[in-house]
Write an enzyme that holds these catalytic residues in place. Sequence first.
Site, PDB file in Angstrom:
ATOM      1  N   GLU A   1       4.813  40.819 -18.291  1.00 61.28           N
ATOM      2  CA  GLU A   1       3.856  40.884 -17.187  1.00 61.28           C
ATOM      3  C   GLU A   1       4.568  41.096 -15.851  1.00 61.28           C
ATOM      4  O   GLU A   1       4.137  41.927 -15.049  1.00 61.28           O
ATOM      5  CB  GLU A   1       3.026  39.596 -17.121  1.00 61.28           C
ATOM      6  CG  GLU A   1       2.173  39.335 -18.344  1.00 61.28           C
ATOM      7  CD  GLU A   1       2.852  38.473 -19.401  1.00 61.28           C
ATOM      8  OE1 GLU A   1       2.125  37.831 -20.176  1.00 61.28           O
ATOM      9  OE2 GLU A   1       4.094  38.446 -19.463  1.00 61.28           O
TER      10      GLU A   1
ATOM     11  N   HIS B   1       9.790  38.907 -17.823  1.00 64.42           N
ATOM     12  CA  HIS B   1       8.737  38.874 -18.835  1.00 64.42           C
ATOM     13  C   HIS B   1       7.948  40.179 -18.739  1.00 64.42           C
ATOM     14  O   HIS B   1       7.991  40.872 -17.722  1.00 64.42           O
ATOM     15  CB  HIS B   1       7.807  37.691 -18.592  1.00 64.42           C
ATOM     16  CG  HIS B   1       8.443  36.361 -18.868  1.00 64.42           C
ATOM     17  ND1 HIS B   1       7.691  35.222 -19.046  1.00 64.42           N
ATOM     18  CD2 HIS B   1       9.738  35.986 -19.000  1.00 64.42           C
ATOM     19  CE1 HIS B   1       8.495  34.192 -19.277  1.00 64.42           C
ATOM     20  NE2 HIS B   1       9.750  34.634 -19.242  1.00 64.42           N
TER      21      HIS B   1
ATOM     22  N   CYS C   1       2.446  33.014 -19.366  1.00 65.93           N
ATOM     23  CA  CYS C   1       3.105  31.737 -19.097  1.00 65.93           C
ATOM     24  C   CYS C   1       2.819  31.345 -17.636  1.00 65.93           C
ATOM     25  O   CYS C   1       2.264  32.147 -16.871  1.00 65.93           O
ATOM     26  CB  CYS C   1       4.612  31.867 -19.332  1.00 65.93           C
ATOM     27  SG  CYS C   1       5.474  32.811 -18.048  1.00 65.93           S
TER      28      CYS C   1
END
Length: 161
Positions: free
Chosen positions: A60, A58, A88
């Site tokens: 991040e 992801h 998330c």
Amino acid sequence: MENDTQVHEKFMRIAIELAEKNVLESIGGPFGAVVVKDGEIIAQSGNCVTATNDPTAHAEISAIRLACTKLNNFDLTGCVIYTSCEPCPMCLSAIYWSRMATVYYANTKNDAANIGFDDQFIYEELEKPMAERSLPVIQLMRDEAQQAFTLWSQSPMKTDY
């Protein structure tokens, strides 16, 4: 001279631009993240899940990995992350583990769910007792595994984190 709001918006715009670039260049999902320390961009990344065949890539997580490499440290104390969407559960956990100071986000988890990125089932699964989760989680060979923990607790070379 820029005020705090202008500074935060500048970094958020970069995260949003990364998300848009990901879509326009078919790199990955519509997510971008920027890690900043002392007003300087340390790392930035878009979502790389499909480009790398890595479900953990992801935006991040990818930005955190790059920041840790650049700073040669797993501790990102004093850093701030700007992300184009509310993190998330996996990304939020990584942000906590990295010890970042603040998270700024643009889109919400509900916005993400509306376009097919719905993590609600993970939140719901985490609330359930382990035996009731849809993913079987089975403990095995704990007694043997304890040796690694004993070695770690006695090691003079361990690094606490």
